[in-house]
Scaffold this active site. Structure first.
Site, PDB file in Angstrom:
ATOM      1  N   ASP A 216       0.974  -1.120   0.252  1.00  0.00           N
ATOM      2  CA  ASP A 216      -0.206   0.031   0.025  1.00  0.00           C
ATOM      3  C   ASP A 216       0.899   1.238  -0.118  1.00  0.00           C
ATOM      4  O   ASP A 216       2.020   1.339   0.828  1.00  0.00           O
ATOM      5  CB  ASP A 216      -1.087   0.227   1.329  1.00  0.00           C
TER       6      ASP A 216
ATOM      7  N   HIS B 196      -6.728  -5.890   2.177  1.00  0.00           N
ATOM      8  CA  HIS B 196      -5.684  -5.174   3.046  1.00  0.00           C
ATOM      9  C   HIS B 196      -5.184  -6.320   3.908  1.00  0.00           C
ATOM     10  O   HIS B 196      -5.987  -7.028   4.549  1.00  0.00           O
ATOM     11  CB  HIS B 196      -5.994  -4.091   3.839  1.00  0.00           C
TER      12      HIS B 196
ATOM     13  N   VAL C 212     -10.638   2.836  -3.791  1.00  0.00           N
ATOM     14  CA  VAL C 212     -10.675   2.154  -4.830  1.00  0.00           C
ATOM     15  C   VAL C 212     -11.716   1.053  -5.207  1.00  0.00           C
ATOM     16  O   VAL C 212     -11.474  -0.024  -4.459  1.00  0.00           O
ATOM     17  CB  VAL C 212      -9.090   1.582  -5.004  1.00  0.00           C
TER      18      VAL C 212
ATOM     19  N   ASN D  54     -12.650  -3.031   2.891  1.00  0.00           N
ATOM     20  CA  ASN D  54     -13.702  -1.978   2.679  1.00  0.00           C
ATOM     21  C   ASN D  54     -14.637  -2.134   1.610  1.00  0.00           C
ATOM     22  O   ASN D  54     -14.115  -2.404   0.522  1.00  0.00           O
ATOM     23  CB  ASN D  54     -12.883  -0.510   2.765  1.00  0.00           C
TER      24      ASN D  54
ATOM     25  N   HIS E 121     -10.100  -5.552  -3.297  1.00  0.00           N
ATOM     26  CA  HIS E 121      -8.692  -5.625  -2.549  1.00  0.00           C
ATOM     27  C   HIS E 121      -8.721  -6.057  -1.194  1.00  0.00           C
ATOM     28  O   HIS E 121      -9.775  -5.718  -0.762  1.00  0.00           O
ATOM     29  CB  HIS E 121      -7.615  -4.494  -2.868  1.00  0.00           C
TER      30      HIS E 121
HETATM   31  P1  AMP Z   1      -9.702   1.162   0.311  1.00  0.00           P
HETATM   32  O1  AMP Z   1     -10.383   1.481  -1.219  1.00  0.00           O
HETATM   33  O2  AMP Z   1     -10.488   2.240   1.254  1.00  0.00           O
HETATM   34  O3  AMP Z   1      -9.568  -0.076   0.626  1.00  0.00           O
HETATM   35  O4  AMP Z   1      -8.311   1.954   0.076  1.00  0.00           O
HETATM   36  C1  AMP Z   1      -7.557   1.785  -1.060  1.00  0.00           C
HETATM   37  C2  AMP Z   1      -6.113   1.856  -0.483  1.00  0.00           C
HETATM   38  O5  AMP Z   1      -5.391   1.623  -1.695  1.00  0.00           O
HETATM   39  C3  AMP Z   1      -5.464   2.723   0.338  1.00  0.00           C
HETATM   40  O6  AMP Z   1      -4.929   2.310   1.497  1.00  0.00           O
HETATM   41  C4  AMP Z   1      -4.457   3.432  -0.446  1.00  0.00           C
HETATM   42  O7  AMP Z   1      -3.365   3.902   0.086  1.00  0.00           O
HETATM   43  C5  AMP Z   1      -4.029   2.151  -1.458  1.00  0.00           C
HETATM   44  N1  AMP Z   1      -3.482   2.760  -2.910  1.00  0.00           N
HETATM   45  C6  AMP Z   1      -4.261   3.717  -3.682  1.00  0.00           C
HETATM   46  N2  AMP Z   1      -3.544   3.780  -4.776  1.00  0.00           N
HETATM   47  C7  AMP Z   1      -2.415   3.053  -4.736  1.00  0.00           C
HETATM   48  C8  AMP Z   1      -1.326   2.716  -5.653  1.00  0.00           C
HETATM   49  N3  AMP Z   1      -1.150   3.485  -6.662  1.00  0.00           N
HETATM   50  N4  AMP Z   1      -0.381   1.806  -5.038  1.00  0.00           N
HETATM   51  C9  AMP Z   1      -0.523   1.234  -3.765  1.00  0.00           C
HETATM   52  N5  AMP Z   1      -1.383   1.399  -3.058  1.00  0.00           N
HETATM   53  C10 AMP Z   1      -2.707   2.286  -3.672  1.00  0.00           C
END
Ligand code: AMP
Ligand code: ZN
Length: 106
Positions: free
Chosen positions: A30, A102, A96, A87, A100
């Site tokens: 991340d 975490h 995003v 999430n 995914h």
């Molecule tokens: P969420 O959609 O709330 O689960 O969070 C999306 C996660 O993706 C966050 O923790 C961001 O820091 C991470 N994130 C977003 N863009 C990138 C990227 N280009 N590379 C790595 N992590 C990312």
């Protein structure tokens, strides 16, 4: 479909520190880690969220958990412990919209 940052990472169009890859999933760190080890396990197939998971994704969903376990082993947090978070939707803070998991620990 609007541009998807995780599809871009999978395709090699955007940079990421990739730590695992197979024919169905990828894992990378991340970019804003909230724990000492914070990785994301992502299916190669674009599935917007857990709400979009279909019965035919059952094997893939299980695979994502096994990849999370593998990442935890690689990152040396399997024994000490780690948390998996998915999430889903606005109220959960999903940013995003490409499914995914975490992997957080350390
Ligand atoms: P969420 O959609 O709330 O689960 O969070 C999306 C996660 O993706 C966050 O923790 C961001 O820091 C991470 N994130 C977003 N863009 C990138 C990227 N280009 N590379 C790595 N992590 C990312
Ligand atoms: Zn995508």
């Amino acid at each position: 479909m609007t541009r998807c940052i995780f599809c871009d990472i999978i395709a090699g169009r955007s940079p990421a520190k990739i730590i695992y890859r197979d024919e169905r999933a990828i894992a990378f760190y991340d970019r804003s880690p909230r724990t000492p080890v914070h990785a994301l396990v992502v299916p190669l197939e674009h599935i917007a969220s857990l709400n979009d998971l279909m019965p035919e994704h059952e094997a893939l969903a299980g695979h994502l958990l096994l990849v999370a376990q593998q990442v935890a082993c690689q990152e040396n947090i399997a024994a000490s412990g780690y948390r998996l978070v998915i999430n889903t939707g606005r109220a959960a803070g999903q940013i995003v919209y490409h499914l995914h998991v975490h992997v957080m620990g350390g």
